[in-house]
Design an enzyme around this catalytic site. Structure first.
Site, PDB file in Angstrom:
ATOM      1  N   GLU A  97      54.636  22.870  26.799  1.00 38.72           N
ATOM      2  CA  GLU A  97      55.211  23.454  25.602  1.00 38.72           C
ATOM      3  C   GLU A  97      56.357  22.660  24.980  1.00 38.72           C
ATOM      4  O   GLU A  97      56.512  22.673  23.764  1.00 38.72           O
ATOM      5  CB  GLU A  97      55.709  24.877  25.930  1.00 38.72           C
ATOM      6  CG  GLU A  97      54.618  25.850  26.318  1.00 38.72           C
ATOM      7  CD  GLU A  97      53.681  26.150  25.158  1.00 38.72           C
ATOM      8  OE1 GLU A  97      54.184  26.451  24.053  1.00 38.72           O
ATOM      9  OE2 GLU A  97      52.463  26.072  25.353  1.00 38.72           O
ATOM     10  N   SER A 467      45.004  83.934  54.984  1.00 38.45           N
ATOM     11  CA  SER A 467      45.699  84.259  56.237  1.00 38.45           C
ATOM     12  C   SER A 467      46.718  83.209  56.653  1.00 38.45           C
ATOM     13  O   SER A 467      47.511  83.461  57.567  1.00 38.45           O
ATOM     14  CB  SER A 467      44.677  84.458  57.364  1.00 38.45           C
ATOM     15  OG  SER A 467      43.879  85.589  57.114  1.00 38.45           O
TER      16      SER A 467
END
Length: 811
Positions: A97, A467
């Site tokens: 770059e 239960s």
């Protein structure tokens, strides 16, 4: 000859007018340029804004052992400080770059001028403008400007780049660039890209991998590693060649790197560990509600989050629940193929339209190519062929049938055997595992498959616990004066409710055993006995206990709630059961242990206990810090142990004897709701509480006899077998001040002063007092007569049981 023009004549007057016009145009042009410049730069950002700038960074969630389990972000980014970026990786980006980055002042004047001259032509022809941008200019554009393609934006970019060079160091600018840049594959910055493409940290990248990442800023889609692999390798090799030309690597290193293949992960992933989807999503929801985080900080703040998850236990929990749901589903028959085709041409595309559970990676979509006699042949989506196992053929034909053209899921053979026929369960469920002393949730599975349904049934599904709620009733009774020696009648009972309608709760087995001790009633899960006990204690007390334990925020004061008719979640029930195991202390269940900001500062911690000496060094004979146990004491420690012991009996002699196969001390309680709509098991070891439930999301019946013992206990057993396989047997811890007595052959714990006397125990062993005695006749000394072993059946030191027609606590 004409005379020369006279000043002030027509010709001179014309020239004067033209000059004035030219000057006016120049002035007007200058004004226009000034106005344009003023408009262009009126909203110019300030380069100094980047001095304290932090790019949006993912918050990462880790298990307790450091395993990455999830990320939360809008932009997937892992911030990597400049000092942590390998020189080789940085050089690759500079070569691709801006190789003169450390030499220019922010703008490559020559390159920028050439680009702008070309842009005049590009603009006239409607083509894309060229950049000529340095890394500094790209930072200015990416962070401070928009992506619009205009000459004005290019000018702003150049000016800001010069300002940035005067404000920030070169290293800081490069750091911002390499963490901000879009690199495709859901990756912002090199940290996320290294992880998503290669499954590595930046420090682990090879030269070739670094060069590939550096090739991407020009256009990630142009160099996709799978769809455009040849172009990707060519661009990567160009970057490597540039690095060699610049002398940053040797030609030998370049040659070796260029010879490498480009191998990436098939798709970007947030974490390698994928068994905790429900847990991670629950963490995200919790974090969104935290005042210290919220949406913006969570998704952009780069926080470190340590959770309570144990990956080994989580994987075991997920496998146990999925297997249990598949086992239940298989019991209820083959529901048929998920699709059908009339021709084998293109069947694969039809099959792909049906979502496969991501959690079952070994399953394959397949088509039935032949079905005759007892043989069924299949072809998988990847072209493999084979036959189904004989038992699966029989299973399918006993159900909806199977024939040529059917689209099905199969599991390939692992040892050259036949394929196994599979179907996605229609039933669902949840499993939660929690440490009882700390409330740390070490495993959570909220359903069969997160990829098919993200609804978390562990925390979001309100179900009747059946239960499994009964231990709370019995604990309330023990807190209200009952003892393990007390007996309550197990016999038919009819009560009247709203509109004068009769309510006659029944035992599951439809039989009745007369007067039973509390232990026996809990071990055998006797409904009528529990209703009588709740009527005696009062539903107001029981509801208060349930609310205190966090089972529900508000419980109706009706007797049906004693049998688990209210609604709660597996998560809440696990926290309530933790109170029994830990000696009666309320725990705050939690999934997040600690949160730190990007600088390592702790901003939230689950453990709020004070520790005055935790920062002191431990030298010589210095005493270590003493940290008090957390949690309010909501139950007498002896009561908690009494319930724990009774629930241990459920495993040893009651409805959960399957759990004996684990071979470790365990307790728990089964639960089955009306019409078999939900099946539960709440179980525990001395250091781990586990809640399991199974049920359809639409709450329809699971089918006859699909009780907690049948459907839920096997899942608990599978999980606990793995969770405790390397752990030595540990007994449940009894309170130091408890008193003990043998009641019907079992050693029971009592609060001091409530234990039966030796004479009463002897009388209880011998039989009941002579002569007819009315049952539940209460005498001033608090003893109940008229029941088997009446002398050992001590009533509560509380108001006597309500009369049968007293309905004040029923509805």
């Amino acid at each position: 000859m004409n005379p020369p023009p006279v000043a002030g004549g027509p010709r001179w007057r014309g020239l004067g007018i033209a000059g004035l016009a030219a000057l006016g145009l120049i002035a007007l042009g200058a004004l226009a340029v000034g106005v344009y410049a003023a408009w262009l730069f009126h909203d110019m950002p300030d380069a100094s804004d980047l001095v304290d700038y932090h790019p949006p960074t993912a918050t990462r969630a880790y298990a307790w052992d450091g395993t990455l389990i999830g990320e939360f972000s809008r932009e997937r980014r892992i911030f990597v400080p400049y000092d942590a970026i390998p020189a080789q990786t940085a050089q690759a980006f500079l070569a691709a770059e801006d190789h003169s980055f450390f030499k220019h002042g922010g703008v490559d004047v020559g390159g920028f001028a050439r680009a702008q001259m070309k842009n005049v032509v590009n603009l006239a022809q409607g083509r894309r403008l060229e950049g000529g941008s340095t890394i500094t200019q790209q930072v200015a554009k990416n962070i401070l400007l928009s992506n619009e393609q205009t000459v004005g934006r290019k000018l702003k970019e150049a000016i800001l780049a010069s300002q940035l060079e005067q404000t920030l160091s070169k290293e800081r600018i490069l750091e911002l660039y390499m963490n901000e840049i879009w690199l495709g594959y859901r990756s912002y910055g090199v940290g996320a890209a290294a992880y998503n493409y290669f499954g590595k940290s930046v420090s682990e990248l090879t030269l070739a991998e670094s060069a590939y990442l550096a090739a991407l800023p020009k256009g990630p889609d142009n160099y996709h590693p799978i769809r455009r692999k040849a172009q990707a390798i060519a661009r990567r090799n160009w970057v490597i060649d540039q690095m060699a030309d610049l002398g940053w690597i040797t030609r030998e290193e370049a040659k070796k790197a260029m010879a490498e293949d480009l191998v990436v992960q098939a798709a970007p992933t947030r974490s390698q560990y994928r068994d905790a989807d429900y847990f991670v999503e629950e963490v995200r929801r919790i974090a969104l509600d935290m005042k210290e985080l919220g949406d913006d900080r969570l998704n952009a703040g780069g926080y470190y989050m340590r959770t309570t998850l144990d990956p080994q236990l989580q994987s075991a929990a997920k496998q146990a629940l999925m297997t249990g749901l598949e086992t239940y589903d298989r019991r209820h028959g083959w529901r048929g193929a998920f699709g059908h085709v009339t021709t084998l041409t293109g069947w694969q595309e039809v099959a792909r339209k049906t979502v496969k559970p991501r959690e079952r990676q070994d399953w394959k979509r397949a088509v039935v190519t032949g079905a005759s006699g007892g043989s069924v042949t299949v072809q998988t989506i990847d072209g493999a062929t084979g036959s189904l196992a004989g038992q699966d053929v029989s299973w399918a034909r006993a159900g909806k049938g199977i024939g040529a053209g059917d689209l099905v899921f199969v599991e390939p053979p692992k040892d050259g055997g036949p394929y196994r026929l599979k179907q996605v369960p229609a039933v669902n469920g949840a499993l939660v595992a929690m440490e009882p002393y700390s409330g740390r949730v070490v495993a959570m599975v909220g359903g069969y498959s997160f990829s098919l349904s993200s609804f978390n049934r562990a925390t979001q599904a309100l179900r009747q616990p059946g239960s499994s709620f009964k231990p709370i009733v019995y604990a309330t009774a023990l807190e209200s004066g009952y003892t393990p020696a007390s007996t309550v009648l197990d016999a038919p009972i009819t009560l009247k409710g709203y509109g004068g309608q009769d309510w006659s709760p029944e035992n599951y087995s439809r039989d009745y055993y007369g007067a039973l001790t509390l232990r026996k009633g809990l071990e055998l899960s006797r409904n009528t006995m529990t209703v009588r006990l709740a009527q005696s204690v009062g539903m107001a007390k029981i509801a208060t206990m349930a609310e205190r334990l966090g089972v529900t925020k508000k419980m109706d004061r009706v007797l049906a709630m004693a049998l688990g008719a209210g609604e709660t979640t597996t998560y809440r029930m696990a926290a309530a059961y933790s109170t029994f195991v830990n000696g009666g202390k309320l725990v705050q269940p939690h999934l997040i242990e600690m949160v730190e900001d990007r600088n390592g500062k702790v901003i939230w911690r689950a453990d709020r206990r004070p520790c005055d000496r935790c920062d002191a060094g431990f030298f010589g004979d210095a005493e270590s810090p003493r940290i008090a146990r957390t949690g309010d004491q909501v139950m007498d420690p002896i009561t908690a142990y009494q319930i724990t012991s009774m629930l241990e009996g459920v495993v040893q002699r009651g409805t959960a004897t399957q759990a004996l196969s684990v071979g470790k001390p365990l307790g728990g309680k089964t639960g089955t709701t009306n019409d078999y709509r939900s099946a539960w098991f709440m179980g525990f070891s001395p250091n781990l509480v586990v809640g399991v439930y199974i049920g359809f999301d639409d709450n329809r019946s699971l089918g006859n006899n699909e009780t907690g013992s049948v459907a839920a206990v096997p899942i608990f057993v599978d999980f606990m077998t793995q969770a405790l396989k390397d752990k030595p047997p540990v007994p449940f811890k009894a309170p130091a001040n408890a008193k003990y007595a043998m009641i019907r052959g079992i050693r029971e714990a009592f609060r001091p002063g409530t234990e039966p006397s030796v004479s009463s125990q002897a009388l209880g062993a011998a039989g009941t007092p002579s002569g007819p005695q009315p049952y539940n006749q209460v005498f001033p000394n608090g003893q109940i007569t008229g029941a088997p072993n009446a002398a050992a059946a001590v009533s509560p030191q509380a108001p006597p049981p309500k009369k049968k027609d007293d309905l004040s606590d029923l509805f």
